[in-house]
Design an enzyme around this catalytic site. Structure first.
Site, PDB file in Angstrom:
ATOM      1  N   GLY A   1       4.974   0.485  17.630  1.00  0.00           N
ATOM      2  CA  GLY A   1       4.461  -0.846  17.331  1.00  0.00           C
ATOM      3  C   GLY A   1       2.980  -0.936  17.630  1.00  0.00           C
ATOM      4  O   GLY A   1       2.263   0.070  17.631  1.00  0.00           O
ATOM      5  N   ARG A   2       2.505  -2.133  17.916  1.00  0.00           N
ATOM      6  CA  ARG A   2       1.078  -2.322  18.162  1.00  0.00           C
ATOM      7  C   ARG A   2       0.664  -2.070  19.609  1.00  0.00           C
ATOM      8  O   ARG A   2      -0.513  -1.847  19.886  1.00  0.00           O
ATOM      9  CB  ARG A   2       0.654  -3.721  17.725  1.00  0.00           C
ATOM     10  CG  ARG A   2       0.620  -3.814  16.202  1.00  0.00           C
ATOM     11  CD  ARG A   2      -0.067  -5.021  15.618  1.00  0.00           C
ATOM     12  NE  ARG A   2      -0.919  -5.763  16.474  1.00  0.00           N
ATOM     13  CZ  ARG A   2      -0.772  -7.067  16.715  1.00  0.00           C
ATOM     14  NH1 ARG A   2       0.220  -7.734  16.196  1.00  0.00           N
ATOM     15  NH2 ARG A   2      -1.623  -7.693  17.495  1.00  0.00           N
TER      16      ARG A   2
ATOM     17  N   GLU B   1      -1.781   0.963  20.764  1.00  0.00           N
ATOM     18  CA  GLU B   1      -3.218   0.960  20.484  1.00  0.00           C
ATOM     19  C   GLU B   1      -4.030   0.415  21.651  1.00  0.00           C
ATOM     20  O   GLU B   1      -5.159   0.827  21.860  1.00  0.00           O
ATOM     21  CB  GLU B   1      -3.533   0.218  19.178  1.00  0.00           C
ATOM     22  CG  GLU B   1      -3.415  -1.272  19.240  1.00  0.00           C
ATOM     23  CD  GLU B   1      -3.647  -1.952  17.898  1.00  0.00           C
ATOM     24  OE1 GLU B   1      -3.652  -1.269  16.859  1.00  0.00           O
ATOM     25  OE2 GLU B   1      -3.818  -3.185  17.893  1.00  0.00           O
TER      26      GLU B   1
ATOM     27  N   CYS C   1       7.087   6.252  16.265  1.00  0.00           N
ATOM     28  CA  CYS C   1       6.144   5.462  15.486  1.00  0.00           C
ATOM     29  C   CYS C   1       4.721   5.615  16.058  1.00  0.00           C
ATOM     30  O   CYS C   1       4.225   6.726  16.197  1.00  0.00           O
ATOM     31  CB  CYS C   1       6.626   4.013  15.472  1.00  0.00           C
ATOM     32  SG  CYS C   1       5.886   2.947  14.244  1.00  0.00           S
ATOM     33  N   HIS C   2       4.081   4.490  16.408  1.00  0.00           N
ATOM     34  CA  HIS C   2       2.721   4.531  16.931  1.00  0.00           C
ATOM     35  C   HIS C   2       2.657   4.992  18.386  1.00  0.00           C
ATOM     36  O   HIS C   2       1.575   5.095  18.944  1.00  0.00           O
ATOM     37  CB  HIS C   2       2.052   3.158  16.790  1.00  0.00           C
ATOM     38  CG  HIS C   2       1.703   2.802  15.387  1.00  0.00           C
ATOM     39  ND1 HIS C   2       2.655   2.450  14.446  1.00  0.00           N
ATOM     40  CD2 HIS C   2       0.510   2.766  14.748  1.00  0.00           C
ATOM     41  CE1 HIS C   2       2.056   2.189  13.305  1.00  0.00           C
ATOM     42  NE2 HIS C   2       0.764   2.382  13.443  1.00  0.00           N
TER      43      HIS C   2
ATOM     44  N   TYR D   1       4.488   7.503  12.863  1.00  0.00           N
ATOM     45  CA  TYR D   1       4.286   6.736  11.648  1.00  0.00           C
ATOM     46  C   TYR D   1       3.165   7.433  10.873  1.00  0.00           C
ATOM     47  O   TYR D   1       2.174   7.873  11.469  1.00  0.00           O
ATOM     48  CB  TYR D   1       3.926   5.280  11.975  1.00  0.00           C
ATOM     49  CG  TYR D   1       3.976   4.423  10.747  1.00  0.00           C
ATOM     50  CD1 TYR D   1       5.194   4.110  10.148  1.00  0.00           C
ATOM     51  CD2 TYR D   1       2.815   3.958  10.152  1.00  0.00           C
ATOM     52  CE1 TYR D   1       5.253   3.362   8.986  1.00  0.00           C
ATOM     53  CE2 TYR D   1       2.863   3.197   8.991  1.00  0.00           C
ATOM     54  CZ  TYR D   1       4.089   2.905   8.417  1.00  0.00           C
ATOM     55  OH  TYR D   1       4.144   2.162   7.257  1.00  0.00           O
TER      56      TYR D   1
END
Length: 193
Positions: A89-90, A93, A119-120, A139
């Protein structure tokens, strides 16, 4: 199989399924799971985001759930855990900007403990500098980061996962059955029908 103690690293706007599903699945098979987020304590919550694949050029994002943390990252010690799971997800980051997060990942890897990222979540692995020479999925938008960090990006269907030594990685939440099954194998867990 032996009960394992697992750290689940998540954060605000982590992908909902990529936080909830591994947390619940690992508890379901009898492991202890501590869901943690830097700067937050046990009992506090993170907001999640739901990422979906609806035919657009990239995933869509919608509000997810409030996910309650059950341990405090700032008090956690790698020596107390058998493995690490990193939600996508976010959240990755911004979590990768936290030096303690990167040191924690480096400690897990240096100790030869299993690390699962989806994913991320690979953004944290690449920022920690631990993917050199490793086959890593993520991802697809994270492929340049995996390659820049010296890893071999493995392009997989969204429902597949890859294991390289102690790393178990996958591109997105549709891979949960493969990702969790491979992670349990690396953990030495045995599921009996």
């Amino acid at each position: 199989m032996g009960i394992k103690k697992i750290m689940l690293l998540t954060g605000d706007f982590a992908e909902d399924y990529e936080t909830m599903v591994p947390f619940q699945a690992l508890l379901m098979v009898g492991h202890t799971v501590h869901a943690v987020c830097p700067g937050k304590k046990a009992g506090e919550k993170v907001k999640t985001a739901i990422h979906d694949f609806e035919g657009d050029q990239t995933y869509t994002e919608k509000p997810g759930h409030q996910f309650a943390l059950n341990a405090s990252f700032d008090e956690a010690r790698v020596a107390d855990y058998d493995a690490l799971v990193i939600a996508g997800g976010r959240a990755p980051e911004y979590l990768r900007l936290n030096s303690r997060v990167l040191e924690t990942v480096q400690e897990f890897v240096a100790a030869g403990k299993p690390v699962a990222a989806i994913c991320h979540g690979a953004q944290i692995l690449t920022a920690a500098g631990v993917v050199q020479g490793k086959r890593i999925s993520a991802y697809p938008a994270c492929a340049p980061e995996v390659r820049a960090a010296g890893g071999e990006y493995v392009a997989l269907e969204m429902d597949q996962a890859v294991t390289d030594g102690n790393f178990v990685t996958a591109p997105a939440w549709p891979a949960h059955p493969q990702w969790m099954a491979q992670f349990l194998k690396v953990l030495g867990s045995e599921i009996k029908p």
